[in-house]
Design a protein around this motif. Structure first.
Motif, PDB file in Angstrom:
ATOM      1  N   THR A 228      78.528  31.280 -31.764  1.00  0.00           N
ATOM      2  CA  THR A 228      77.935  31.573 -30.461  1.00  0.00           C
ATOM      3  C   THR A 228      76.973  30.424 -30.148  1.00  0.00           C
ATOM      4  O   THR A 228      76.694  29.580 -31.017  1.00  0.00           O
ATOM      5  CB  THR A 228      77.124  32.887 -30.477  1.00  0.00           C
ATOM      6  OG1 THR A 228      75.919  32.676 -31.247  1.00  0.00           O
ATOM      7  CG2 THR A 228      77.933  34.005 -31.100  1.00  0.00           C
ATOM      8  N   ARG A 229      76.410  30.441 -28.953  1.00  0.00           N
ATOM      9  CA  ARG A 229      75.474  29.368 -28.603  1.00  0.00           C
ATOM     10  C   ARG A 229      74.220  29.413 -29.480  1.00  0.00           C
ATOM     11  O   ARG A 229      73.477  28.444 -29.569  1.00  0.00           O
ATOM     12  CB  ARG A 229      75.054  29.500 -27.131  1.00  0.00           C
ATOM     13  CG  ARG A 229      76.134  29.090 -26.162  1.00  0.00           C
ATOM     14  CD  ARG A 229      75.671  29.205 -24.716  1.00  0.00           C
ATOM     15  NE  ARG A 229      74.914  28.030 -24.291  1.00  0.00           N
ATOM     16  CZ  ARG A 229      74.560  27.834 -23.009  1.00  0.00           C
ATOM     17  NH1 ARG A 229      74.809  28.759 -22.107  1.00  0.00           N
ATOM     18  NH2 ARG A 229      73.901  26.754 -22.646  1.00  0.00           N
ATOM     19  N   SER A 230      73.981  30.566 -30.123  1.00  0.00           N
ATOM     20  CA  SER A 230      72.736  30.662 -30.908  1.00  0.00           C
ATOM     21  C   SER A 230      73.042  30.768 -32.393  1.00  0.00           C
ATOM     22  O   SER A 230      72.201  31.229 -33.174  1.00  0.00           O
ATOM     23  CB  SER A 230      71.933  31.892 -30.461  1.00  0.00           C
ATOM     24  OG  SER A 230      72.693  33.061 -30.666  1.00  0.00           O
ATOM     25  N   GLY A 231      74.264  30.369 -32.817  1.00  0.00           N
ATOM     26  CA  GLY A 231      74.555  30.398 -34.242  1.00  0.00           C
ATOM     27  C   GLY A 231      75.766  31.271 -34.560  1.00  0.00           C
ATOM     28  O   GLY A 231      76.455  31.767 -33.664  1.00  0.00           O
ATOM     29  N   ILE A 232      76.018  31.481 -35.858  1.00  0.00           N
ATOM     30  CA  ILE A 232      77.212  32.205 -36.298  1.00  0.00           C
ATOM     31  C   ILE A 232      76.857  33.664 -36.566  1.00  0.00           C
ATOM     32  O   ILE A 232      75.847  33.961 -37.219  1.00  0.00           O
ATOM     33  CB  ILE A 232      77.800  31.544 -37.559  1.00  0.00           C
ATOM     34  CG1 ILE A 232      78.335  30.147 -37.201  1.00  0.00           C
ATOM     35  CG2 ILE A 232      78.932  32.403 -38.152  1.00  0.00           C
ATOM     36  CD1 ILE A 232      78.736  29.296 -38.374  1.00  0.00           C
TER      37      ILE A 232
END
Ligand SMILES: N[C@H](CCC[C@H](N)C(=O)O)C(=O)O
Length: 282
Positions: free
Chosen positions: A101-105
């Motif tokens: 995702t845009r903020s990590g896995i």
């Protein structure tokens, strides 16, 4: 242009899910607003996009657009629907998947019960990580909103949350102050505004005015943020049952440096196809 979609929801937080692997389409903000429109389009709180991974060691990439057309970092109820979607569409047979995702896995896992548990990653609290304009990282901070002052706790689940405690969510001023908090100048990327009522040390009731979507029947990252904020305040112990207007989630957090685990349902409602209006054609 015809767009194939699947309508899904997580506790009434509803989604238009698009397979961008087999259909080359990622919406512009205007196209996202059209798809989300409950009168002229399909109608949803968020649009979820399923893509091939761009990182080694992950199975898919997951993009999220709010009903206002803005792309955002994370969506918890959507993560549960994501793993249900890729299973239903034969895109994987792995019960647990790793999703960029845009903020990590994050790692959603389809349980034998049919419910879904998602490792939502570690919460973050530093003002700069929210982002929140403050020279303090205190657990509780005052926020002047119009004629009122609220004691908020800020939490990032990849997306920003401002959580406050209320006596009764049924009478909480979500409609009046939710939009004011969402657009408060001290939140440079705006914020999701959570209102939680403490029921006991393992249970809360929660309403969330979501950034870019308004009040939703449930907010997965909002439930994570509220449970974590309550634990940090010494009001709650893990696991926390979170009662939303759309139903119940279970949130577990073992403390600092540990991920937040969210468990709840994911429902497919119908498959559909919609024509993009000519003025929105790519
Ligand atoms: N409105 C949120 C995105 C969707 C989050 C929510 N639907 C969830 O289940 O986490 C934001 O702008 O950060």
């Amino acid at each position: 242009m015809k767009i194939r979609f699947t309508k899904m929801h997580g506790l009434g937080n509803d989604f238009v899910v698009l397979d961008a692997i087999h259909q080359s389409f990622v919406p512009t903000p205007a196209q996202a607003r059209f798809l989300a429109d409950r009168h002229f389009g399909v109608g949803c709180d968020q649009i979820l996009i399923v893509e091939e991974p761009s990182q080694a060691g992950t199975d898919f990439r997951y993009r999220i657009f709010n009903a206002d057309g803005g792309e955002v970092e994370q969506c918890g109820n959507g993560a549960r629907c994501f793993v249900r979607f890729v299973h239903d569409h034969g895109l994987t047979d792995k019960p647990e998947i790793r999703v960029e995702t845009r903020s990590g896995i994050i790692s959603p896992r389809l349980e034998a019960s049919g419910e879904v548990t998602v490792d939502m990653g570690e919460p973050r609290f530093a003002a700069a990580d929210i982002p929140f304009d403050s020279d303090s990282d205190a657990v509780i901070q005052p926020l002047q909103v119009d004629d009122a002052i609220f004691d908020i706790s800020v939490v990032s689940m990849g997306n920003p949350h401002a959580v406050q405690v209320v006596d009764d969510v049924g009478t909480a001023p979500v409609g009046r102050y939710g939009p004011l908090i969402e657009n408060h100048r001290r939140f440079p990327r705006r914020v999701n505004a959570g209102f939680m009522q403490i029921v006991d040390r393992h249970a809360i009731r929660l309403r969330v005015h979501e950034r870019g979507a308004g009040e939703t029947l449930a907010c997965g990252t909002g439930a994570c943020a509220a449970a974590v904020a309550g634990i940090r305040r010494g009001l709650l112990d893990s696991p926390v049952r979170v009662a939303t207007r759309g139903g119940e989630l279970t949130i577990a957090w073992a403390g600092y440096g540990q991920p937040v685990l969210m468990t709840g349902p994911a429902v497919r409602v119908f498959e559909g196809e919609i024509d993009l209006p000519s003025q929105l054609e790519p």
